[in-house]
Design an enzyme around this catalytic site. Structure first.
Site, short mmCIF file in Angstrom:
data_model
loop_
_atom_site.label_atom_id
_atom_site.label_comp_id
_atom_site.label_asym_id
_atom_site.label_seq_id
_atom_site.Cartn_x
_atom_site.Cartn_y
_atom_site.Cartn_z
N ASP A 1 -11.18 -54.87 -54.03
CA ASP A 1 -9.91 -55.19 -53.40
C ASP A 1 -9.78 -56.71 -53.41
O ASP A 1 -10.78 -57.43 -53.60
CB ASP A 1 -9.91 -54.62 -51.98
N ASP B 1 -7.21 -59.03 -51.11
CA ASP B 1 -7.01 -59.62 -49.78
C ASP B 1 -7.98 -59.00 -48.77
O ASP B 1 -8.03 -57.79 -48.60
CB ASP B 1 -5.57 -59.38 -49.30
N ASP C 1 -12.02 -53.54 -47.83
CA ASP C 1 -12.15 -53.73 -46.39
C ASP C 1 -11.30 -52.78 -45.56
O ASP C 1 -11.31 -52.85 -44.33
CB ASP C 1 -11.79 -55.18 -46.02
#
EC number: 3.1.3.18
Length: 229
Positions: free
Chosen positions: A18, A20, A176
């Protein structure tokens, strides 16, 4: 929070990340964008603490925090302005999380191919890569609007693996947010939770059923931390 017991002593063949909240601490640029919109309307700014928990969810949620009185249709109408302002500010404050460059160097030294699968619009993600010196290093980039589906649907991860030329089971996905882990599980791809990312206080990554939880990026410079593929 302790790490799950690792099951491999070698780096994976391929790692997908991922963006961001996993590779990039983009919260400062997004905060500046939201606050520029508020200032243009004579409104008080919001804080980084307010914004961080929703950054991984997407632009709509960011704007919902900045403009809590607006309904869904009104928030949707602000998204083009947010993206235009963010494009102008992108990379001005944001930087990789501490330890990310060390991790990427270790992966590359081991011959691991890596790429990015993000829900950020592809054109914005592509603007970031040259600012970080990642354009030639990143083997594949799939954005939230690249395909007909976005995470938590598995299609972006499956497509990234296909473009690199590996099976999904030869990849590990690191993210996240719970949607990252859901996408990886649906794709049949081992997954890791980046605990340094943008989680809210209500999130409990222990319930996400990832293969591994990792506390800091620099730990991924060690082959023994990675799940087996």
């Amino acid at each position: 929070m302790p790490l799950n017991e690792p099951s491999s002593n070698a780096f994976p063949r391929t790692v997908l990340f991922d963006l961001d909240g996993t590779l990039l601490d983009s919260a400062p640029d997004m905060l500046a964008t939201a606050n520029a919109m508020l200032a243009a309307r004579g409104r008080a700014p919001i804080t980084l603490a307010q914004l961080r928990p929703v950054i991984s969810i997407g632009t709509f949620r960011i704007l919902a925090v900045a403009f809590p009185e607006l309904d869904a249709a009104a928030i949707q109408g602000l998204i083009p302005e947010f993206l235009q302002r963010y494009e102008a500010l992108i990379g001005s404050v944001s930087k990789p999380f501490d330890g990310v460059e060390m991790m990427l160097d270790a992966l590359e030294c081991a011959g691991t191919v890596w790429g990015i699968v993000t829900n950020k619009p592809e054109f914005l993600a592509r603007l970031i890569l040259p600012l970080l010196g990642w354009t030639s290093r990143c083997a594949v980039l799939i954005g939230g609007d690249t395909l007909a589906e976005r995470k938590p649907h598995p299609l972006p991860l499956l497509t990234a693996a296909e473009r690199i030329g590996v099976m999904p089971t030869d990849c590990v996905y690191v993210g996240d947010d719970v949607s990252d882990i859901q996408a990886a599980r649906a794709a049949g791809m081992p997954s890791m939770v980046a605990l340094w990312g943008y989680r809210s206080h209500e999130d409990n990554p222990m319930t996400w059923q990832a293969d591994t939880l990792v506390e800091q990026p620099h730990l991924l410079s060690r082959p023994d931390v990675w799940p087996s593929t």
